[in-house]
Write a protein that holds these residues in place. Structure first.
Motif, PDB file in Angstrom:
ATOM      1  N   HIS A  37       0.824  -1.207   0.000  1.00 24.44           N
ATOM      2  CA  HIS A  37       0.000   0.000   0.000  1.00 24.44           C
ATOM      3  C   HIS A  37       0.861   1.261   0.000  1.00 24.44           C
ATOM      4  CE1 HIS A  37      -3.359  -2.642   0.590  1.00 24.44           C
ATOM      5  NE2 HIS A  37      -2.815  -3.137   1.691  1.00 24.44           N
ATOM      6  N   SER A  38       1.968   1.227   0.716  1.00 20.70           N
ATOM      7  CA  SER A  38       2.866   2.384   0.727  1.00 20.70           C
ATOM      8  C   SER A  38       3.381   2.682  -0.675  1.00 20.70           C
ATOM      9  CB  SER A  38       4.043   2.131   1.674  1.00 20.70           C
ATOM     10  OG  SER A  38       3.631   2.167   3.013  1.00 20.70           O
ATOM     11  N   ALA A  39       3.759   1.624  -1.399  1.00 19.49           N
ATOM     12  CA  ALA A  39       4.256   1.822  -2.765  1.00 19.49           C
ATOM     13  C   ALA A  39       3.150   2.341  -3.679  1.00 19.49           C
ATOM     14  CB  ALA A  39       4.820   0.512  -3.299  1.00 19.49           C
ATOM     15  N   ARG A  40       1.979   1.738  -3.593  1.00 17.67           N
ATOM     16  CA  ARG A  40       0.879   2.128  -4.468  1.00 17.67           C
ATOM     17  C   ARG A  40       0.410   3.552  -4.224  1.00 17.67           C
ATOM     18  NH1 ARG A  40      -2.873  -3.320  -3.811  1.00 17.67           N
ATOM     19  NH2 ARG A  40      -1.707  -4.672  -5.264  1.00 17.67           N
ATOM     20  N   GLU A  41       0.412   3.972  -2.960  1.00 16.92           N
ATOM     21  CA  GLU A  41      -0.174   5.265  -2.614  1.00 16.92           C
ATOM     22  C   GLU A  41       0.838   6.410  -2.622  1.00 16.92           C
ATOM     23  OE1 GLU A  41      -2.610   4.968   0.951  1.00 16.92           O
ATOM     24  OE2 GLU A  41      -3.172   2.911   0.400  1.00 16.92           O
ATOM     25  N   GLN A  42       2.118   6.083  -2.783  1.00 17.45           N
ATOM     26  CA  GLN A  42       3.128   7.145  -2.738  1.00 17.45           C
ATOM     27  C   GLN A  42       3.907   7.277  -4.045  1.00 17.45           C
ATOM     28  OE1 GLN A  42       4.810   7.961   1.417  1.00 17.45           O
ATOM     29  NE2 GLN A  42       4.561   5.737   1.436  1.00 17.45           N
ATOM     30  N   GLY A  43       3.443   6.568  -5.079  1.00 22.65           N
ATOM     31  CA  GLY A  43       3.957   6.812  -6.418  1.00 22.65           C
ATOM     32  C   GLY A  43       5.369   6.353  -6.687  1.00 22.65           C
ATOM     33  N   LEU A  44       5.734   5.166  -6.200  1.00 25.47           N
ATOM     34  CA  LEU A  44       7.077   4.669  -6.500  1.00 25.47           C
ATOM     35  C   LEU A  44       7.044   3.176  -6.782  1.00 25.47           C
ATOM     36  CD1 LEU A  44       9.307   4.252  -3.307  1.00 25.47           C
ATOM     37  CD2 LEU A  44       6.840   4.467  -3.203  1.00 25.47           C
ATOM     38  N   HIS A  45       8.136   2.692  -7.343  1.00 22.73           N
ATOM     39  CA  HIS A  45       8.328   1.272  -7.580  1.00 22.73           C
ATOM     40  C   HIS A  45       9.010   0.657  -6.360  1.00 22.73           C
ATOM     41  CE1 HIS A  45       7.389   1.445 -11.912  1.00 22.73           C
ATOM     42  NE2 HIS A  45       7.971   2.630 -11.880  1.00 22.73           N
ATOM     43  N   PHE A  46       8.530  -0.500  -5.937  1.00 24.67           N
ATOM     44  CA  PHE A  46       9.136  -1.214  -4.819  1.00 24.67           C
ATOM     45  C   PHE A  46       9.535  -2.608  -5.285  1.00 24.67           C
ATOM     46  CE2 PHE A  46       8.719  -4.337  -1.410  1.00 24.67           C
ATOM     47  CZ  PHE A  46       9.633  -3.836  -0.490  1.00 24.67           C
ATOM     48  N   PHE A  47      10.774  -2.982  -4.998  1.00 25.54           N
ATOM     49  CA  PHE A  47      11.285  -4.310  -5.359  1.00 25.54           C
ATOM     50  C   PHE A  47      11.733  -5.045  -4.106  1.00 25.54           C
ATOM     51  CE2 PHE A  47      12.013  -1.634  -9.079  1.00 25.54           C
ATOM     52  CZ  PHE A  47      11.517  -2.413 -10.119  1.00 25.54           C
ATOM     53  N   ALA A  48      11.099  -6.180  -3.830  1.00 24.16           N
ATOM     54  CA  ALA A  48      11.560  -7.079  -2.773  1.00 24.16           C
ATOM     55  C   ALA A  48      12.381  -8.170  -3.457  1.00 24.16           C
ATOM     56  CB  ALA A  48      10.374  -7.680  -2.023  1.00 24.16           C
ATOM     57  N   ALA A  49      13.692  -8.086  -3.298  1.00 23.42           N
ATOM     58  CA  ALA A  49      14.595  -8.938  -4.073  1.00 23.42           C
ATOM     59  C   ALA A  49      15.165 -10.104  -3.289  1.00 23.42           C
ATOM     60  CB  ALA A  49      15.741  -8.080  -4.633  1.00 23.42           C
ATOM     61  N   GLY A  50      14.713 -10.293  -2.045  1.00 21.97           N
ATOM     62  CA  GLY A  50      15.168 -11.419  -1.243  1.00 21.97           C
ATOM     63  C   GLY A  50      16.172 -11.005  -0.173  1.00 21.97           C
ATOM     64  N   HIS A  51      15.863 -11.341   1.069  1.00 19.08           N
ATOM     65  CA  HIS A  51      16.770 -11.000   2.178  1.00 19.08           C
ATOM     66  C   HIS A  51      18.131 -11.670   1.960  1.00 19.08           C
ATOM     67  CE1 HIS A  51      16.951  -9.933   6.695  1.00 19.08           C
ATOM     68  NE2 HIS A  51      18.178 -10.214   6.302  1.00 19.08           N
TER      69      HIS A  51
END
Length: 249
Positions: free
Chosen positions: A203-217
């Motif tokens: 939701h933070s990514a969707r509502e704040q206009g940016l791309h978010f990548f979870a690439a693995g810990h």
């Protein structure tokens, strides 16, 4: 070299004394005094210990070790099995956590940036969150592919409908840095890369206009321990072997 000398040299390199970490950094389990062969890995899991035993290693050096604050102090179950393997085979266990995340030359964040051709410009939240730029703006799909190739796994990509068409300014924090997404958004980056994702991150990514990548810990934290191992090998003529125990998280 001796186990105490190895601990001292790495502590000096990483400036360990300056950190208030949630885990012990340095020698965690004492083994034989002299060290010639070292196994490195991201986490001191039982599979890594077994590889060290099989290869007759004198020491294991990892990013994620043992004895975290607030964990149960009782030695039983999985913890007993791990410690028994180390003690029965007289193997030293060393771990460096936050000092290895943020080091300007050997740190996980810097090594992740190098792997992705991101030029570091500064920090957003010192010392954990860095920001930098790509050489040329790139589409989100192409950048996702760059991540997949570099880290050998497909990242999870969340984004807003109004997210930038091209990515140039990027914030990054290896491992479990998803809690810093709002800091990255406030700073004004096009994208934020970290290892893990939480429910609210989407939701933070969707509502704040940016791309978010979870690439693995695990995937985002291979670089630091490999760089530290290379340094130990070159500086002290140790036999150092990096073993990558697969972890999808």
């Amino acid at each position: 070299m001796s186990n105490s000398e190895l601990e001292k040299k790495v502590n000096q390199l990483l400036h360990t004394e300056t950190f208030n970490d949630n885990v012990i950094n340095g020698l965690q389990v004492e083994g034989r005094k002299q060290i010639k062969k070292v196994i490195t890995g991201v986490t001191a899991c039982y599979d890594l210990l077994n590889e060290a035993i099989r290869l007759d290693a004198d020491a294991i050096v990892v990013h994620h070790g043992y004895f975290w604050k607030n964990e149960p102090a009782v030695i039983k179950g999985m913890k007993r099995q791990r410690l028994r393997a180390l003690l029965m085979n007289d193997i030293n266990l060393f771990a460096w956590h936050m000092p290895l995340d943020v080091h300007p030359k050997f740190g996980n964040n810097v090594k992740l940036a190098e792997l992705l051709d991101i030029e570091i410009k500064g920090n957003i939240m010192n010392p954990l969150v860095l920001w930098g730029t790509t050489q040329n703006p790139v589409s989100a799909d192409r950048f996702k592919n760059r991540l997949s190739v570099a880290l050998k796994r497909e990242p999870l990509h969340c984004y807003a409908n109004n997210a930038p068409l091209l990515i140039e300014c990027i914030a990054l924090c290896s491992g479990g840095g998803q809690r810093f997404i709002d800091k990255a958004a406030d700073f004004g980056v096009d994208a934020f890369i970290t290892g893990e994702i939480s429910e609210y991150t989407v939701h933070s990514a969707r509502e704040q206009g940016l791309h978010f990548f979870a690439a693995g810990h695990h995937a985002t934290e291979r670089g630091g321990i490999q760089a530290l191992g290379d340094w130990l090998s070159m500086q002290y003529n140790l036999e150092v072997i990096f073993i990558d125990i697969d972890n999808p998280a």
